[in-house]
Design an enzyme around this catalytic site. Structure first.
Site, PDB file in Angstrom:
ATOM      1  N   GLU A  26       0.716  -1.128  -0.001  1.00  0.00           N
ATOM      2  CA  GLU A  26      -0.061  -0.044  -0.093  1.00  0.00           C
ATOM      3  C   GLU A  26       0.949   1.171  -0.041  1.00  0.00           C
ATOM      4  O   GLU A  26       1.841   1.361   1.045  1.00  0.00           O
ATOM      5  CB  GLU A  26      -0.883  -0.011   1.218  1.00  0.00           C
ATOM      6  CG  GLU A  26      -1.766   1.072   1.304  1.00  0.00           C
ATOM      7  CD  GLU A  26      -2.389   1.817   0.236  1.00  0.00           C
ATOM      8  OE1 GLU A  26      -3.374   0.983  -0.409  1.00  0.00           O
ATOM      9  OE2 GLU A  26      -2.283   2.953  -0.579  1.00  0.00           O
TER      10      GLU A  26
ATOM     11  N   CYS B   8     -12.321   4.711  -0.858  1.00  0.00           N
ATOM     12  CA  CYS B   8     -13.579   4.319   0.103  1.00  0.00           C
ATOM     13  C   CYS B   8     -13.343   4.805   1.342  1.00  0.00           C
ATOM     14  O   CYS B   8     -14.269   5.736   1.583  1.00  0.00           O
ATOM     15  CB  CYS B   8     -13.977   2.659  -0.119  1.00  0.00           C
ATOM     16  SG  CYS B   8     -15.490   2.472   0.970  1.00  0.00           S
TER      17      CYS B   8
ATOM     18  N   GLY C 172       3.551  -0.826  -4.867  1.00  0.00           N
ATOM     19  CA  GLY C 172       4.204  -2.105  -5.477  1.00  0.00           C
ATOM     20  C   GLY C 172       4.491  -1.862  -7.037  1.00  0.00           C
ATOM     21  O   GLY C 172       3.518  -1.447  -7.777  1.00  0.00           O
TER      22      GLY C 172
ATOM     23  N   VAL D 224     -19.720  22.918 -20.161  1.00  0.00           N
ATOM     24  CA  VAL D 224     -18.851  24.014 -19.713  1.00  0.00           C
ATOM     25  C   VAL D 224     -17.624  24.068 -20.765  1.00  0.00           C
ATOM     26  O   VAL D 224     -16.850  23.290 -20.940  1.00  0.00           O
ATOM     27  CB  VAL D 224     -18.182  23.640 -18.248  1.00  0.00           C
ATOM     28  CG1 VAL D 224     -17.244  24.738 -17.867  1.00  0.00           C
ATOM     29  CG2 VAL D 224     -19.290  23.545 -17.129  1.00  0.00           C
TER      30      VAL D 224
ATOM     31  N   GLY E  53     -16.358  11.831 -13.351  1.00  0.00           N
ATOM     32  CA  GLY E  53     -16.047  10.695 -13.473  1.00  0.00           C
ATOM     33  C   GLY E  53     -14.622  10.178 -12.726  1.00  0.00           C
ATOM     34  O   GLY E  53     -13.896  11.001 -12.499  1.00  0.00           O
TER      35      GLY E  53
ATOM     36  N   MET F  84     -17.567   0.006 -10.711  1.00  0.00           N
ATOM     37  CA  MET F  84     -16.733   0.856  -9.769  1.00  0.00           C
ATOM     38  C   MET F  84     -17.443   1.133  -8.468  1.00  0.00           C
ATOM     39  O   MET F  84     -17.987   2.091  -8.337  1.00  0.00           O
ATOM     40  CB  MET F  84     -16.379   2.081 -10.526  1.00  0.00           C
ATOM     41  CG  MET F  84     -15.293   1.823 -11.615  1.00  0.00           C
ATOM     42  SD  MET F  84     -14.844   3.227 -12.423  1.00  0.00           S
ATOM     43  CE  MET F  84     -12.906   3.246 -12.622  1.00  0.00           C
ATOM     44  N   LEU F  85     -17.805  -0.016  -7.517  1.00  0.00           N
ATOM     45  CA  LEU F  85     -18.304   0.179  -6.292  1.00  0.00           C
ATOM     46  C   LEU F  85     -17.474  -0.455  -5.257  1.00  0.00           C
ATOM     47  O   LEU F  85     -16.936  -1.566  -5.782  1.00  0.00           O
ATOM     48  CB  LEU F  85     -19.724  -0.534  -6.496  1.00  0.00           C
ATOM     49  CG  LEU F  85     -20.858   0.214  -7.262  1.00  0.00           C
ATOM     50  CD1 LEU F  85     -21.742  -0.645  -7.706  1.00  0.00           C
ATOM     51  CD2 LEU F  85     -21.524   1.560  -6.467  1.00  0.00           C
TER      52      LEU F  85
ATOM     53  N   HIS G 258     -44.855  -4.572   9.921  1.00  0.00           N
ATOM     54  CA  HIS G 258     -45.489  -3.019   9.981  1.00  0.00           C
ATOM     55  C   HIS G 258     -45.249  -2.469  11.131  1.00  0.00           C
ATOM     56  O   HIS G 258     -45.387  -2.882  12.315  1.00  0.00           O
ATOM     57  CB  HIS G 258     -47.143  -3.383   9.816  1.00  0.00           C
ATOM     58  CG  HIS G 258     -48.167  -2.300   9.687  1.00  0.00           C
ATOM     59  ND1 HIS G 258     -48.062  -1.127   8.690  1.00  0.00           N
ATOM     60  CD2 HIS G 258     -48.803  -1.529  10.910  1.00  0.00           C
ATOM     61  CE1 HIS G 258     -48.882  -0.279   8.818  1.00  0.00           C
ATOM     62  NE2 HIS G 258     -49.205  -0.356  10.213  1.00  0.00           N
TER      63      HIS G 258
HETATM   64  C1  LIG Z   1     -16.389  10.722  -3.374  1.00  0.00           C
HETATM   65  C2  LIG Z   1     -16.681   9.249  -3.680  1.00  0.00           C
HETATM   66  C3  LIG Z   1     -17.652   8.607  -3.027  1.00  0.00           C
HETATM   67  C4  LIG Z   1     -17.907   7.186  -3.184  1.00  0.00           C
HETATM   68  N1  LIG Z   1     -19.235   6.572  -2.464  1.00  0.00           N
HETATM   69  C5  LIG Z   1     -19.091   5.308  -2.591  1.00  0.00           C
HETATM   70  C6  LIG Z   1     -20.360   4.455  -2.142  1.00  0.00           C
HETATM   71  O1  LIG Z   1     -20.976   5.321  -1.317  1.00  0.00           O
HETATM   72  N2  LIG Z   1     -20.610   3.398  -2.260  1.00  0.00           N
HETATM   73  C7  LIG Z   1     -19.485   2.712  -3.180  1.00  0.00           C
HETATM   74  O2  LIG Z   1     -20.078   1.431  -3.191  1.00  0.00           O
HETATM   75  N3  LIG Z   1     -18.428   3.148  -3.690  1.00  0.00           N
HETATM   76  C8  LIG Z   1     -18.540   4.499  -3.401  1.00  0.00           C
HETATM   77  N4  LIG Z   1     -17.273   5.296  -3.957  1.00  0.00           N
HETATM   78  C9  LIG Z   1     -16.385   4.130  -4.875  1.00  0.00           C
HETATM   79  C10 LIG Z   1     -15.533   3.342  -3.979  1.00  0.00           C
HETATM   80  O3  LIG Z   1     -14.700   4.167  -3.367  1.00  0.00           O
HETATM   81  C11 LIG Z   1     -14.635   2.477  -4.836  1.00  0.00           C
HETATM   82  O4  LIG Z   1     -15.411   1.856  -5.691  1.00  0.00           O
HETATM   83  C12 LIG Z   1     -13.639   1.509  -3.945  1.00  0.00           C
HETATM   84  O5  LIG Z   1     -12.864   2.339  -3.417  1.00  0.00           O
HETATM   85  C13 LIG Z   1     -12.646   0.811  -5.040  1.00  0.00           C
HETATM   86  O6  LIG Z   1     -12.038   0.020  -4.334  1.00  0.00           O
HETATM   87  P1  LIG Z   1     -10.577  -0.441  -4.925  1.00  0.00           P
HETATM   88  O7  LIG Z   1      -9.933  -1.402  -3.651  1.00  0.00           O
HETATM   89  O8  LIG Z   1     -10.750  -1.182  -6.065  1.00  0.00           O
HETATM   90  O9  LIG Z   1      -9.774   0.728  -4.862  1.00  0.00           O
HETATM   91  P2  LIG Z   1      -9.295   1.901  -3.983  1.00  0.00           P
HETATM   92  O10 LIG Z   1     -10.170   2.245  -2.789  1.00  0.00           O
HETATM   93  O11 LIG Z   1      -9.119   3.198  -4.869  1.00  0.00           O
HETATM   94  O12 LIG Z   1      -8.087   1.532  -3.115  1.00  0.00           O
HETATM   95  C14 LIG Z   1      -6.861   1.294  -4.133  1.00  0.00           C
HETATM   96  C15 LIG Z   1      -5.516   1.360  -3.235  1.00  0.00           C
HETATM   97  O13 LIG Z   1      -4.575   1.147  -3.974  1.00  0.00           O
HETATM   98  C16 LIG Z   1      -3.384   1.863  -3.544  1.00  0.00           C
HETATM   99  N5  LIG Z   1      -2.299   1.868  -4.625  1.00  0.00           N
HETATM  100  C17 LIG Z   1      -2.641   2.299  -5.600  1.00  0.00           C
HETATM  101  N6  LIG Z   1      -1.644   1.762  -6.627  1.00  0.00           N
HETATM  102  C18 LIG Z   1      -0.627   1.282  -5.799  1.00  0.00           C
HETATM  103  C19 LIG Z   1       0.659   0.618  -5.788  1.00  0.00           C
HETATM  104  N7  LIG Z   1       1.383   0.708  -7.103  1.00  0.00           N
HETATM  105  N8  LIG Z   1       1.056   0.074  -4.733  1.00  0.00           N
HETATM  106  C20 LIG Z   1       0.588   0.145  -3.479  1.00  0.00           C
HETATM  107  N9  LIG Z   1      -0.638   0.645  -3.333  1.00  0.00           N
HETATM  108  C21 LIG Z   1      -1.188   1.317  -4.488  1.00  0.00           C
HETATM  109  C22 LIG Z   1      -3.729   3.347  -3.337  1.00  0.00           C
HETATM  110  O14 LIG Z   1      -3.248   4.121  -2.521  1.00  0.00           O
HETATM  111  C23 LIG Z   1      -5.315   2.988  -2.507  1.00  0.00           C
HETATM  112  O15 LIG Z   1      -5.165   2.688  -1.130  1.00  0.00           O
HETATM  113  C24 LIG Z   1     -17.054   6.496  -4.015  1.00  0.00           C
HETATM  114  C25 LIG Z   1     -15.837   7.014  -4.673  1.00  0.00           C
HETATM  115  C26 LIG Z   1     -15.695   8.417  -4.422  1.00  0.00           C
HETATM  116  C27 LIG Z   1     -14.522   8.983  -4.965  1.00  0.00           C
END
Ligand SMILES: Cc1cc2nc3c(=O)[nH]c(=O)nc-3n(C[C@H](O)[C@H](O)[C@H](O)COP(=O)(O)OP(=O)(O)OC[C@H]3O[C@@H](n4cnc5c(N)ncnc54)[C@H](O)[C@@H]3O)c2cc1C
Length: 406
Positions: A33, A41, A92, A206, A222, A268-269, A394
């Site tokens: 990490e 998230c 990584g 815009v 996005g 993307m959730l 209910h």
């Molecule tokens: C404002 C906002 C609100 C959101 N609200 C919701 C919600 O209400 N519900 C929902 O389901 N989803 C929500 N999401 C989406 C959700 O955050 C993502 O879908 C989720 O975090 C994806 O998880 P992930 O593990 O794929 O990636 P991430 O959570 O992005 O984690 C990836 C991790 O990898 C690390 N990393 C990247 N490259 C490297 C590397 N080379 N070496 C080591 N570490 C690395 C990063 O630092 C990060 O900690 C939201 C997103 C945003 C931006």
């Protein structure tokens, strides 16, 4: 070189969940990490935004966010302290298809997440322009906030800042907000938020940030998968826009390397990332599962919230799928009236042939919980006749679903 069973890159919901589950199954795991554990998230996404949603003022939101995120981050640190897990606090990087940093493994999971997709709009370097992370780090509440993009992130922030008393304008290129949501539901939600004080400029592109009259401009156009050049060194196919190419089981083009979560651009959730993590670890340990990735509920935490599972009505029409639409309304539900939350509508799409549920889209208080029930019914192939026979407490909002099929 240190040999291990599984290397994971990224400790967001995809990565840390994969590490936790794999470690409990007896695998030796090394997880990299490069930032704080918990990913987008926990640190800048789901959790901070929902803390804002559930705070009365901007000042309270900021204070609570720090506490809530801190506590949850400690929880993830706890998960990653399992004796089978080594947490490497650095980026990584692949040196070959089975080596990342000082470690080698037959199985590697990439879970590097996503980042803000900045549109190349003139003036985007203006200091007033922030992304969601920048907005969450503002220390003073903006008087006027302009939001470019009426997708999930844009709409959630619009709702929350409007409630805090900020003057909010949403500018959107498309005709309607929230394109993944049924357009009828999306329109009703937008109209309701408009009545509550948010200005929407739909069908508006815009062209120059300088034309926007606001103290802060949120770029909510996005997210894009976070890919890195060394993936190519390992022979992994990816596209800067679409992310890492994977099959239905999240296998990349290289044997033994998987990509889960936002980085594969599929769903993307956070909950999708977590379930993809479980599915990949199950493949590694040879355990079959029945996870239905085609039944992926999602919610938008505006006030009131909106939620959906399955196709929209427009999509059903385009695909030529026969359906019946059953509707029900919050205003006709006793609990919603008692709560003073009478705004909302639910649409349930049903196959006329066999009564199976095709999908459900709704907005209204706690609609995410109702849609969650529908997802379970869909996973269990429940017909609406069977649903009508199921007892619902209910008075609850869950009766809104039941009344749709009665
Ligand atoms: C404002 C906002 C609100 C959101 N609200 C919701 C919600 O209400 N519900 C929902 O389901 N989803 C929500 N999401 C989406 C959700 O955050 C993502 O879908 C989720 O975090 C994806 O998880 P992930 O593990 O794929 O990636 P991430 O959570 O992005 O984690 C990836 C991790 O990898 C690390 N990393 C990247 N490259 C490297 C590397 N080379 N070496 C080591 N570490 C690395 C990063 O630092 C990060 O900690 C939201 C997103 C945003 C931006």
């Amino acid at each position: 070189m240190n040999k291990t069973d599984l290397i994971i890159i990224g400790a967001g919901p995809g990565g840390y969940r994969a590490a936790e589950y794999a470690a409990k199954q007896g695998l030796k795991v090394v997880i990299f990490e490069g930032s704080e554990v918990g990913g987008a998230c926990l640190n800048v996404g789901c959790i901070p935004t929902k803390t804002y949603v559930h705070s009365a003022t901007f000042a309270e939101a900021r204070e609570r966010m720090a506490t809530v995120v801190g506590q949850l981050r400690q929880g993830v640190e706890g998960i990653l302290s399992h004796p089978n897990i080594t947490l490497v606090r650095e980026k990584g990087v692949f040196t070959d298809a089975h080596t990342v940093g000082d470690y080698t493994a037959d199985n590697i999971i990439i879970a590097t997440g996503s980042e803000t997709k900045w549109l190349p709009i003139k003036g985007k370097e203006d200091p007033r322009v922030v992304d969601s992370t920048g907005l969450l780090s503002l220390e003073t509440q903006p008087k006027r906030l302009a939001i470019i993009g009426a997708g999930v992130i844009g709409m959630e922030f619009a709702s929350v800042f409007n409630r805090f008393g900020t003057e909010v304008t949403v500018i959107e290129y498309l005709k309607e907000c929230l394109p993944a949501l049924d357009s009828d539901i999306a329109k009703r939600l937008r109209k309701y938020l408009e009545k509550g004080g948010i200005t929407f400029k739909m069908k508006t592109a815009v062209e120059d940030i300088a034309d926007i009259d606001a103290d802060v401009v949120l770029m909510a156009t996005g997210r894009k998968p976070r890919v890195q050049a060394d993936f190519a060194n390992a022979g992994i196919e990816y596209d800067e826009r679409k992310g890492i190419a994977v099959d239905d089981h999240f296998k990349t083009t290289v044997n033994g390397i998987y990509a889960i979560g936002d980085v594969n651009g599929k769903q993307m959730l956070a909950h999708a990332a977590e379930m993809q993590a479980i599915h990949v670890v199950n493949q590694i340990i040879g355990k079959p599962d029945n996870i239905r990735f085609d039944i992926m509920p999602a919610a938008i935490f505006t006030q009131p919230e909106a939620a959906c599972v399955g196709p929209t009505e427009d999509q059903l029409k385009v695909d030529g799928i026969a359906y019946e639409c059953k509707k029900s309304f919050w205003r006709a539900n006793g609990k919603a009236m008692a709560m003073g939350e009478t705004e909302g509508m639910l649409k349930l799409f049903v196959s006329p042939e066999d009564g199976l549920i095709l999908g459900c889209h709704a907005y209204g208080a706690h609609s995410a919980d109702i849609v969650q029930e529908v997802s379970v019914l869909m996973c269990k192939h429940t017909t609406i006749a069977e649903l009508a026979d199921m007892v619902h407490i209910h008075p609850t909002l869950s009766e809104i679903l039941k009344s749709a099929v009665e």
